[in-house]
Scaffold this motif. Structure first.
Motif, mmCIF file in Angstrom:
data_model
loop_
_atom_site.group_PDB
_atom_site.id
_atom_site.type_symbol
_atom_site.label_atom_id
_atom_site.label_comp_id
_atom_site.label_asym_id
_atom_site.label_seq_id
_atom_site.Cartn_x
_atom_site.Cartn_y
_atom_site.Cartn_z
ATOM 1 N N THR A 146 37.305 17.746 59.299
ATOM 2 C CA THR A 146 38.152 18.930 59.472
ATOM 3 C C THR A 146 37.383 20.106 60.066
ATOM 4 N N LYS A 147 36.095 20.267 59.698
ATOM 5 C CA LYS A 147 35.309 21.399 60.165
ATOM 6 C C LYS A 147 34.520 21.095 61.436
ATOM 7 N N GLY A 148 34.376 19.833 61.775
ATOM 8 C CA GLY A 148 33.635 19.476 62.978
ATOM 9 C C GLY A 148 32.167 19.244 62.700
ATOM 10 N N VAL A 149 31.392 19.058 63.761
ATOM 11 C CA VAL A 149 29.969 18.774 63.660
ATOM 12 C C VAL A 149 29.239 19.428 64.824
ATOM 13 N N THR A 150 27.998 19.818 64.588
ATOM 14 C CA THR A 150 27.155 20.415 65.616
ATOM 15 C C THR A 150 26.127 19.397 66.081
ATOM 16 N N LEU A 151 26.037 19.178 67.379
ATOM 17 C CA LEU A 151 25.087 18.249 67.973
ATOM 18 C C LEU A 151 24.110 19.004 68.855
ATOM 19 N N ALA A 174 25.874 6.914 70.869
ATOM 20 C CA ALA A 174 25.520 7.146 69.467
ATOM 21 C C ALA A 174 26.781 7.078 68.618
ATOM 22 N N VAL A 175 26.757 6.240 67.586
ATOM 23 C CA VAL A 175 27.854 6.135 66.629
ATOM 24 C C VAL A 175 27.508 7.026 65.443
ATOM 25 N N ILE A 176 28.360 8.010 65.162
ATOM 26 C CA ILE A 176 28.063 9.030 64.157
ATOM 27 C C ILE A 176 29.086 8.961 63.026
ATOM 28 N N HIS A 177 28.588 8.943 61.818
ATOM 29 C CA HIS A 177 29.480 9.010 60.653
ATOM 30 C C HIS A 177 29.716 10.473 60.290
ATOM 31 N N ILE A 178 30.993 10.849 60.119
ATOM 32 C CA ILE A 178 31.380 12.200 59.735
ATOM 33 C C ILE A 178 32.100 12.110 58.381
ATOM 34 N N PRO A 179 31.700 12.898 57.387
ATOM 35 C CA PRO A 179 32.380 12.851 56.083
ATOM 36 C C PRO A 179 33.857 13.216 56.207
ATOM 37 N N ASP A 180 34.706 12.533 55.439
ATOM 38 C CA ASP A 180 36.135 12.837 55.419
ATOM 39 C C ASP A 180 36.644 12.711 53.989
ATOM 40 N N SER A 226 38.130 10.258 52.524
ATOM 41 C CA SER A 226 37.906 8.950 51.915
ATOM 42 C C SER A 226 36.438 8.721 51.574
ATOM 43 N N TYR A 227 35.532 9.079 52.489
ATOM 44 C CA TYR A 227 34.111 8.850 52.296
ATOM 45 C C TYR A 227 33.346 10.125 52.608
ATOM 46 N N ARG A 228 32.786 10.707 51.552
ATOM 47 C CA ARG A 228 32.058 11.963 51.686
ATOM 48 C C ARG A 228 30.552 11.739 51.837
ATOM 49 N N LEU A 229 30.183 10.643 52.432
ATOM 50 C CA LEU A 229 28.771 10.388 52.698
ATOM 51 C C LEU A 229 28.235 11.406 53.692
ATOM 52 N N PRO A 230 26.947 11.777 53.586
ATOM 53 C CA PRO A 230 26.385 12.762 54.519
ATOM 54 C C PRO A 230 26.504 12.308 55.971
ATOM 55 N N CYS A 231 26.630 13.273 56.838
ATOM 56 C CA CYS A 231 26.714 12.993 58.270
ATOM 57 C C CYS A 231 25.397 12.394 58.750
ATOM 58 N N ARG A 232 25.488 11.369 59.550
ATOM 59 C CA ARG A 232 24.279 10.713 60.060
ATOM 60 C C ARG A 232 24.623 9.871 61.291
#
Length: 332
Positions: free
Chosen positions: A81-86, A195-201, A203-209
């Motif tokens: 929902t908040k996005g990610v910085t790359l 690059a395949v990036i996981h973003i928390p949502d 369902s899964y609040r795992l850290p972004c990586r």
């Protein structure tokens, strides 16, 4: 058959007969003791030991310059929902293209098309291979050696809070880096990076990586970048930024999602010395376990990894002897 041979032998010379029988007894005892693992190195007990007796091959390496680099500077604040910085860090002018909710199947089909059909060296080529199987696309121009942060976010009207239960059919975010100038594509062997990036949502609040990184070559191959397991005192975010309980929870969730790698749970050493002699500088990587834990002097004595005991099929040096000497002279 043996009796027919031994009787004339005894009649010829009793002393020689006793000697032959005694030698046969010693050989038989050695074979039996070696079979039951009592430390007699006479025979090999199984196929794994046969494999270990083979010589470890030195993997032939080819130096290739990678023009692409990508980091996540603030993984703790990233979310769907908040996005990610790359933060891209490229040696040449590049184009960063972000695909939200990209189809897992279509992405891997696109990687296969890069091998067999056409080269994915532009964003348009990847989009043609994906058949527009993604939710939203963002694109940025990245200047040479510019480390400016790029903010990626789903539009509000997308109304996406998670990507459903596992096994998921879509990756949260795919970042594609391609060379902007066509002339640069003729210079570099690596023409793009996925690059395949996981973003928390929700369902899964795992850290972004970054889950996977694929380097696409101009010749039609692609390579999956994998982390080396170093014995040196390199900073490990999993051990310093999170507590053990959180790490085990994250690990179990990643395994359920099918996103966890087979990472050996081994104690990290606190020095840059060889784990065997504790004196030489770590310089050799063992394959397929990817442990970097041996120096130039000890690597020739091991056919099994001293960290995980896996049989070593190949190995390669991190740097040449000349580079080591130059580095040591610089420190002195």
């Amino acid at each position: 058959m043996a009796a027919v041979f031994l009787v004339p032998l005894y009649e010829y010379s009793p002393l020689f007969y006793i000697t032959v029988v005694f030698v046969c007894f010693l050989v038989t005892s050695g074979l039996v003791l070696g079979w039951f693992g009592l430390g007699v190195p006479v025979i090999l007990r199984n196929s794994e030991e046969t494999e270990s007796s083979t010589r470890v091959l030195k993997k032939r390496m080819r130096q290739v310059k990678n023009p692409f680099g990508l980091e996540i500077p603030h993984p703790a604040t990233a979310s769907v929902t908040k996005g990610v910085t790359l933060t891209p860090d490229c040696l040449e002018d590049c184009i960063l293209t972000c695909y939200w909710g990209c189809s897992v199947q279509k992405l891997h089909e696109a990687l296969q098309k890069h091998v067999y059909c056409f080269r994915i060296k532009t964003p348009q080529a990847l989009e043609d291979a994906l058949y527009s199987e993604y939710l939203h696309r963002q694109q940025y121009f990245v200047k040479k050696n510019d480390k400016e942060e790029k903010y990626c976010q789903l539009p509000e009207d997308a109304q996406v809070v998670d990507f459903g239960p596992v096994p998921r059919s879509r990756y949260p975010l795919i970042a594609l880096l391609t060379l902007a100038d066509e002339e640069d594509r003729e210079i570099y062997d690596i023409i793009s990076m996925v690059a395949v990036i996981h973003i928390p949502d929700e369902s899964y609040r795992l850290p972004c990586r970054i889950l996977y990184q694929y380097l696409l070559l101009a010749q039609g191959q692609y390579h999956d970048l994998k982390q080396l397991f170093m014995s040196a005192n390199s900073p490990a975010p999993s051990s310093s930024d999170t507590c053990p309980g959180e790490r085990s929870t994250d690990r179990s969730l990643l395994e359920k999602a099918g996103l966890a790698e087979d990472e050996p749970e081994l104690h990290e050493e606190n020095s840059k010395d060889c784990v065997v002699c504790q004196n030489g500088t770590v310089n050799w990587v063992l394959l397929p376990c990817r442990h970097a834990c041996l120096c130039d002097g000890c690597v020739k004595y091991f056919q099994q990894c001293p960290m995980c005991r896996q049989f070593v099929q190949e190995s390669f040096p991190l740097c040449s002897k000349k580079e080591q000497d130059e580095d040591e002279s610089t420190h002195l």
